[in-house]
Design a protein around this motif. Structure first.
Motif, PDB file in Angstrom:
ATOM      1  N   GLY A  56       0.812  -1.218   0.000  1.00 37.85           N
ATOM      2  CA  GLY A  56       0.000   0.000   0.000  1.00 37.85           C
ATOM      3  C   GLY A  56       0.838   1.257   0.000  1.00 37.85           C
ATOM      4  N   GLY A  57       2.015   1.201   0.564  1.00 35.60           N
ATOM      5  CA  GLY A  57       2.901   2.365   0.599  1.00 35.60           C
ATOM      6  C   GLY A  57       3.903   2.385  -0.538  1.00 35.60           C
ATOM      7  N   SER A  58       3.833   1.390  -1.419  1.00 32.86           N
ATOM      8  CA  SER A  58       4.789   1.341  -2.528  1.00 32.86           C
ATOM      9  C   SER A  58       4.436   2.394  -3.568  1.00 32.86           C
ATOM     10  N   ARG A  59       5.365   2.683  -4.411  1.00 32.98           N
ATOM     11  CA  ARG A  59       5.142   3.586  -5.539  1.00 32.98           C
ATOM     12  C   ARG A  59       5.376   2.756  -6.790  1.00 32.98           C
ATOM     13  N   THR A  60       4.340   2.088  -7.240  1.00 32.83           N
ATOM     14  CA  THR A  60       4.436   1.189  -8.383  1.00 32.83           C
ATOM     15  C   THR A  60       4.075   1.939  -9.663  1.00 32.83           C
ATOM     16  N   ARG A  61       4.897   1.755 -10.676  1.00 31.45           N
ATOM     17  CA  ARG A  61       4.634   2.369 -11.986  1.00 31.45           C
ATOM     18  C   ARG A  61       3.662   1.476 -12.752  1.00 31.45           C
ATOM     19  N   VAL A  62       2.432   1.973 -12.937  1.00 29.89           N
ATOM     20  CA  VAL A  62       1.371   1.207 -13.601  1.00 29.89           C
ATOM     21  C   VAL A  62       1.024   1.906 -14.914  1.00 29.89           C
ATOM     22  N   PRO A  63       1.315   1.275 -16.056  1.00 26.46           N
ATOM     23  CA  PRO A  63       1.095   1.921 -17.349  1.00 26.46           C
ATOM     24  C   PRO A  63      -0.363   1.825 -17.817  1.00 26.46           C
ATOM     25  N   THR A  64      -1.275   2.426 -17.081  1.00 21.90           N
ATOM     26  CA  THR A  64      -2.704   2.311 -17.382  1.00 21.90           C
ATOM     27  C   THR A  64      -3.023   2.758 -18.806  1.00 21.90           C
ATOM     28  N   GLY A  65      -2.595   3.953 -19.183  1.00 24.75           N
ATOM     29  CA  GLY A  65      -2.893   4.459 -20.527  1.00 24.75           C
ATOM     30  C   GLY A  65      -2.193   3.682 -21.619  1.00 24.75           C
TER      31      GLY A  65
END
Length: 192
Positions: free
Chosen positions: A74-83
């Protein structure tokens, strides 16, 4: 000494709560099963020629930096390529029944809301993070040569195995599901 100790505690808490950056190996192509599903779509008449315009124009490059929806990560900063993931999959799904060309009929897809949610597998022995829940919501309006409609698409996928079978496969499967829904919606409006 007391002031030094309180400063150390504040620094430790700030570092601990800030999370860490996670870059996962996301795939931005439709799975073979989704392509097979799209091949069942029938278009009346000759194969249409479409030109897709995204609104906002930078949606195909959008990468969200977010934490997981669950407790783990929950505290991570995950790069999620939604677009990136949705636009490339939607274009690939539509290309199974239409030619995507610059001078085709204009299909404008306006993104009203796009969100990818996920949860990491819980467990003390997970060396690398694996996503075992993927949730995707896409709310978009469409304009196909003057014919307009707005629709919401969603998918929820959960890996039944403990520890997750793939670092990113479940979220990718949810993106595939939404892309197929969008492409089928476009096909139904071409046929009407």
């Amino acid at each position: 000494m007391k002031k030094l100790l309180s400063s150390a505690v504040i620094v430790f808490m700030a570092v601990g709560l800030s999370g860490c950056a996670i870059s996962l190996p996301f795939n931005n192509r439709l799975a073979y099963s989704s392509i097979t599903d799209m091949k069942s779509v029938q278009i009346q008449g000759e194969k249409p020629r479409l030109s897709i315009t995204w609104n906002p124009a930078d949606f195909p490059q959008r990468i969200d930096i977010q934490g997981s929806d669950g407790f783990v990560g929950g505290g991570s900063r995950t790069r999620v390529p939604t677009g990136v993931a949705l636009s490339s999959r939607i274009e690939e799904a539509i290309s199974t029944y239409a030619d995507l060309v610059p001078n085709g009929k204009d299909l404008t897809i306006t993104i009203l809301e796009a969100h990818s949610g996920f949860e990491y597998s819980a467990g003390m022995f997970n060396i690398t993070p694996a996503i075992d829940v993927g949730k995707v919501t896409l709310n978009a309006s469409f304009n196909l040569n003057g014919k307009t409609w707005t629709q919401q698409f969603s998918s929820y996928k959960k890996d039944p195995t403990i520890g997750g079978t793939s670092a990113t496969g479940i979220l990718e499967s949810a993106w595939d599901d939404v892309a197929v829904q969008v492409a089928k919606s476009v096909a139904s409006h071409i046929n009407n």
